[in-house]
Design a protein around this motif. Sequence first.
Motif, PDB file in Angstrom:
ATOM      1  N   LEU A 215      42.818  50.792  52.690  1.00 27.15           N
ATOM      2  CA  LEU A 215      41.565  50.690  51.804  1.00 27.15           C
ATOM      3  C   LEU A 215      40.681  49.552  52.152  1.00 27.15           C
ATOM      4  CD1 LEU A 215      39.878  51.394  49.233  1.00 27.15           C
ATOM      5  CD2 LEU A 215      41.410  49.690  48.013  1.00 27.15           C
ATOM      6  N   VAL A 216      41.402  48.584  52.776  1.00 30.13           N
ATOM      7  CA  VAL A 216      40.621  47.451  53.315  1.00 30.13           C
ATOM      8  C   VAL A 216      39.534  47.849  54.433  1.00 30.13           C
ATOM      9  CG1 VAL A 216      40.947  45.181  54.449  1.00 30.13           C
ATOM     10  CG2 VAL A 216      42.239  45.748  52.507  1.00 30.13           C
ATOM     11  N   LYS A 217      39.926  48.801  55.294  1.00 29.70           N
ATOM     12  CA  LYS A 217      39.215  49.249  56.312  1.00 29.70           C
ATOM     13  C   LYS A 217      38.245  50.121  55.850  1.00 29.70           C
ATOM     14  CE  LYS A 217      43.039  49.121  59.578  1.00 29.70           C
ATOM     15  NZ  LYS A 217      44.094  49.862  60.243  1.00 29.70           N
TER      16      LYS A 217
ATOM     17  N   LEU B 270      31.879  52.425  52.051  1.00 27.51           N
ATOM     18  CA  LEU B 270      31.660  52.958  50.706  1.00 27.51           C
ATOM     19  C   LEU B 270      30.193  52.765  50.476  1.00 27.51           C
ATOM     20  CD1 LEU B 270      34.674  51.642  48.816  1.00 27.51           C
ATOM     21  CD2 LEU B 270      34.316  53.962  49.484  1.00 27.51           C
ATOM     22  N   PRO B 271      29.445  53.661  49.500  1.00 29.09           N
ATOM     23  CA  PRO B 271      28.272  53.796  49.259  1.00 29.09           C
ATOM     24  C   PRO B 271      28.102  52.138  48.467  1.00 29.09           C
ATOM     25  CG  PRO B 271      29.077  55.818  48.632  1.00 29.09           C
ATOM     26  CD  PRO B 271      30.262  54.941  49.112  1.00 29.09           C
ATOM     27  N   ARG B 272      26.949  51.892  48.456  1.00 29.91           N
ATOM     28  CA  ARG B 272      26.800  50.487  47.588  1.00 29.91           C
ATOM     29  C   ARG B 272      27.298  50.584  46.074  1.00 29.91           C
ATOM     30  NH1 ARG B 272      21.404  47.083  49.096  1.00 29.91           N
ATOM     31  NH2 ARG B 272      22.626  46.868  50.785  1.00 29.91           N
TER      32      ARG B 272
ATOM     33  N   ARG C  76      30.729  48.976  41.542  1.00 29.36           N
ATOM     34  CA  ARG C  76      31.512  49.411  40.554  1.00 29.36           C
ATOM     35  C   ARG C  76      32.978  48.964  40.632  1.00 29.36           C
ATOM     36  NH1 ARG C  76      29.846  52.389  35.999  1.00 29.36           N
ATOM     37  NH2 ARG C  76      32.026  53.289  36.000  1.00 29.36           N
ATOM     38  N   TYR C  77      33.350  49.072  41.902  1.00 26.81           N
ATOM     39  CA  TYR C  77      34.634  48.712  42.170  1.00 26.81           C
ATOM     40  C   TYR C  77      34.920  47.114  42.127  1.00 26.81           C
ATOM     41  CZ  TYR C  77      38.990  48.096  44.961  1.00 26.81           C
ATOM     42  OH  TYR C  77      40.233  47.739  45.361  1.00 26.81           O
ATOM     43  N   GLU C  78      33.974  46.444  42.487  1.00 26.86           N
ATOM     44  CA  GLU C  78      34.237  45.195  42.179  1.00 26.86           C
ATOM     45  C   GLU C  78      34.214  44.589  40.710  1.00 26.86           C
ATOM     46  OE1 GLU C  78      34.874  42.939  44.593  1.00 26.86           O
ATOM     47  OE2 GLU C  78      34.722  44.258  46.128  1.00 26.86           O
TER      48      GLU C  78
ATOM     49  N   ASP D  68      44.004  53.606  47.018  1.00 25.30           N
ATOM     50  CA  ASP D  68      42.645  54.190  47.576  1.00 25.30           C
ATOM     51  C   ASP D  68      41.567  54.395  46.652  1.00 25.30           C
ATOM     52  OD1 ASP D  68      41.263  55.333  49.408  1.00 25.30           O
ATOM     53  OD2 ASP D  68      42.317  57.417  49.550  1.00 25.30           O
ATOM     54  N   VAL D  69      40.302  54.439  47.481  1.00 26.60           N
ATOM     55  CA  VAL D  69      39.000  54.609  46.712  1.00 26.60           C
ATOM     56  C   VAL D  69      38.490  55.770  47.414  1.00 26.60           C
ATOM     57  CG1 VAL D  69      36.740  53.749  46.001  1.00 26.60           C
ATOM     58  CG2 VAL D  69      38.548  52.152  45.794  1.00 26.60           C
ATOM     59  N   HIS D  70      38.232  56.993  46.802  1.00 30.00           N
ATOM     60  CA  HIS D  70      37.800  58.404  47.599  1.00 30.00           C
ATOM     61  C   HIS D  70      37.211  59.169  46.622  1.00 30.00           C
ATOM     62  CE1 HIS D  70      41.728  59.410  45.549  1.00 30.00           C
ATOM     63  NE2 HIS D  70      41.358  60.370  45.755  1.00 30.00           N
TER      64      HIS D  70
END
Length: 93
Positions: free
Chosen positions: A10-12, A17-19, A24-26, A84-86
């Motif tokens: 995920l760090v990679k 990721l789209p801005r 939203r993830y932050e 993961d974020v996907h």
Amino acid sequence: MWEIYEHTSLVKKIPSLPREILKRYEKWKDIVRISGPRGLRWIKGFHDESLKGKWEGFRSSRLGLQYRVMYRVEKKKLYVQVLDVHPHDYRKK
């Protein structure tokens, strides 16, 4: 306070990721740090839910129409492991 551990894959992936998804993830991480996964239920836009089947034991939150964050809460510990974020596809690979 909760701790958040992100999987190395995920760090990679985060820089690509789209801005809007990254913002939203932050925000998702801020909420989890302060009030834990229970705090996500207060914000209906995240639509936090437990997963079933092969992903039993994991949870998912919406970051947009397509993107999800998948995570697991370790029992008896105050930390969340983000897998993961996907884009939405829950087939276990």
